[in-house]
Design a protein around this motif. Structure first.
Motif, PDB file in Angstrom:
ATOM      1  N   UNK A  10      -0.562  -2.354  -2.544  1.00 46.01           N
ATOM      2  CA  UNK A  10      -1.303  -3.542  -2.123  1.00 46.01           C
ATOM      3  C   UNK A  10      -0.469  -4.778  -1.912  1.00 46.01           C
ATOM      4  N   UNK A  11       0.815  -4.794  -2.298  1.00 47.66           N
ATOM      5  CA  UNK A  11       1.657  -5.977  -2.089  1.00 47.66           C
ATOM      6  C   UNK A  11       2.498  -5.757  -0.826  1.00 47.66           C
ATOM      7  N   UNK A  12       2.335  -6.616   0.182  1.00 42.78           N
ATOM      8  CA  UNK A  12       3.119  -6.428   1.410  1.00 42.78           C
ATOM      9  C   UNK A  12       4.610  -6.504   1.096  1.00 42.78           C
ATOM     10  N   UNK A  13       5.430  -5.781   1.871  1.00 43.95           N
ATOM     11  CA  UNK A  13       6.872  -5.850   1.610  1.00 43.95           C
ATOM     12  C   UNK A  13       7.439  -7.186   2.103  1.00 43.95           C
ATOM     13  N   UNK A  14       8.698  -7.434   1.805  1.00 43.73           N
ATOM     14  CA  UNK A  14       9.320  -8.739   2.065  1.00 43.73           C
ATOM     15  C   UNK A  14       9.331  -9.095   3.556  1.00 43.73           C
TER      16      UNK A  14
END
Ligand SMILES: [Zn+2]
Ligand SMILES: [Zn+2]
Length: 447
Positions: A10-14
């Motif tokens: 659920x956390x978008x990549x950099x």
């Protein structure tokens, strides 16, 4: 709208987050601000300021990590500075400063945290990093804590600098001495010329030289009364010109080419008389200037007559003669006492010809008025005029288009008592044996 496929739990990549940031800025910068009410606009400005600081902090954090990995080498650069300069279009000096700040911040966790949270500006962080870089390694944690606590108490950059300087002096008195030496080594001054003929000055000085300069500026750049409409920047520029004029007028500067340094303008007699068609007046260094500038200088200057054969062949050069003698100047100071425009003391003043001598005006008391450099400039270039009062003294009037009162130093402070210049106390050197530091080379065609 955004492609968030590349996510881990659920956390978008950099990369996706950086794309999101770009997309958000695209949307914000494309918005019609006429649709946003003023209160919201103000809140947005404050928020964007804080987030700009946070972005700076994050950029520096990534720069430090990039440098620690020596990642610039695989990009073909020889140093982090060279890589950053090329990647971000910075000068080498700017890039070097940013790499240094990034490296130092990575060793100052409390300062970095305040910067990352938007609680400290980058300028404040630089106050801390520049001292930390010179402090003993063992003492840096204490500086970091002290600076963070000072910022937590709500302080501005000036007070933070005072606190950091006090700490540095307590920690090791040599820190301030080292900093002074570093500033001394980096001293520089550059001069440039704008397309409009203006001169730009960019200078960096060690603390003592800077303090002398600021003290002199402070003394010369005070507003000349309530009606003085000049901005602080304009007053400082006028003060710098005044300081140069006093230096030239003092007669104390070293000779150049065997002569006392002076401003020289070369001008055709017909041009000086206000007749068109001839070449423009020219400064020795700065090139062409307008006719009125030459007339202003010629009001109170040494004048040399040069007979020309053709455009560039001097046939005969006469002796320089002063337009206003020392005796006439003393009489003028006794009568006028101070600048007739603003009340500036006689040491700041020149003798203005009401009817210019080049147009047949006499160089005698009835046709002269004492004016400071700024008021003289206003008369010649901005349409200010002199009116005679019942005591036969002149007062300066602004043009009707300005719709304001004359500069009011005359009313707010008593005029300086008339002074008689002497070689030892000559105010501005006007009455001294050296003559004025303005020189007009008047060119005539052969009869
Ligand atoms: Zn004045
Ligand atoms: Zn004049």
């Amino acid at each position: 709208m955004f492609d968030c496929a590349a996510t881990v739990a659920g956390v978008p990549d950099q990369d996706t987050l950086c794309d999101l940031l770009t997309a958000v800025l695209d949307v914000l910068s494309g918005a019609d601000l006429d649709e946003v009410d003023s209160a919201a606009l103000g809140a947005h400005i404050a928020l964007l300021h804080r987030q700009t600081q946070r972005l700076q902090a994050e950029r520096l954090r990534r720069l430090a990590a990039h440098d620690r990995r020596v990642a610039w080498r695989s990009a073909g650069a020889r140093s982090a500075k060279e890589w950053l300069s090329s990647a971000c279009g910075l000068t080498r000096g700017e890039a070097a400063g940013q790499v240094q700040t990034a490296q130092q911040l990575s060793e100052l966790p409390a300062t970095s945290a305040r910067l990352a949270a938007g609680e400290m500006t980058l300028g404040q962080a630089r106050v801390v990093t520049s001292t930390a870089s010179r402090a003993p390694v063992a003492d840096r944690a204490e500086l970091d804590r002290m600076a963070a606590e000072t910022v937590d108490q709500g302080t501005d950059t000036g007070r933070l600098r005072t606190a950091v300087d006090d700490w540095a002096h307590r920690c090791d008195a040599r820190l301030l001495a080292d900093r002074r030496e570093a500033a001394y080594r980096r001293r520089s001054a550059t001069f440039g010329r704008g397309g409009d003929g203006s001169v730009t000055i960019n200078a960096r000085m060690d603390p003592l030289s800077g303090e002398m300069w600021l003290t002199a500026m402070e003394a010369l750049s005070a507003p000349a009364g309530e009606a003085d409409a000049r901005t602080p920047e304009q007053r400082r520029a006028d003060a710098m010109a005044e300081l140069a004029r006093r230096g030239l007028d003092s007669g104390d500067l070293p000779l150049v080419g065997g002569q006392r340094p002076h401003v020289t303008v070369t001008v055709d007699v017909a041009t000086l008389q206000g007749l068109g068609g001839g070449p423009p007046p020219r400064f020795d260094y700065g090139g062409a200037v307008c006719t009125e500038t030459a007339r202003m200088l010629a009001c109170d200057a040494a004048v040399t007559r040069v007979i020309m054969a053709g455009v560039s062949q001097p046939l005969d050069v006469g002796r320089a003669s002063r337009t206003v003698t020392a005796a006439q100047r003393r009489a003028l100071i006794t009568r006028d006492g101070c600048c007739r425009g603003c009340g500036a003391p006689p040491g700041w003043c020149v003798a203005h010809h009401i009817v210019h001598w080049v147009n047949g005006g006499a160089t005698d008391l009835a046709n002269l008025a004492l004016l400071c450099w700024t008021c003289h400039d206003n008369v010649h270039h901005r349409g200010w005029t002199l009116k005679q009062d019942s005591d036969r003294r002149w007062t300066l009037q602004p043009p009707a288009s300005l719709g304001r009162q004359p500069i009011s130093r005359l009313r707010t402070t008593p005029a300086a008592p008339p002074r008689t210049p002497s070689p030892s106390t000559r105010p501005g050197g006007h009455g001294g044996p050296q003559g004025p530091s303005r020189h007009v080379r008047r060119t005539d065609r052969p009869p």
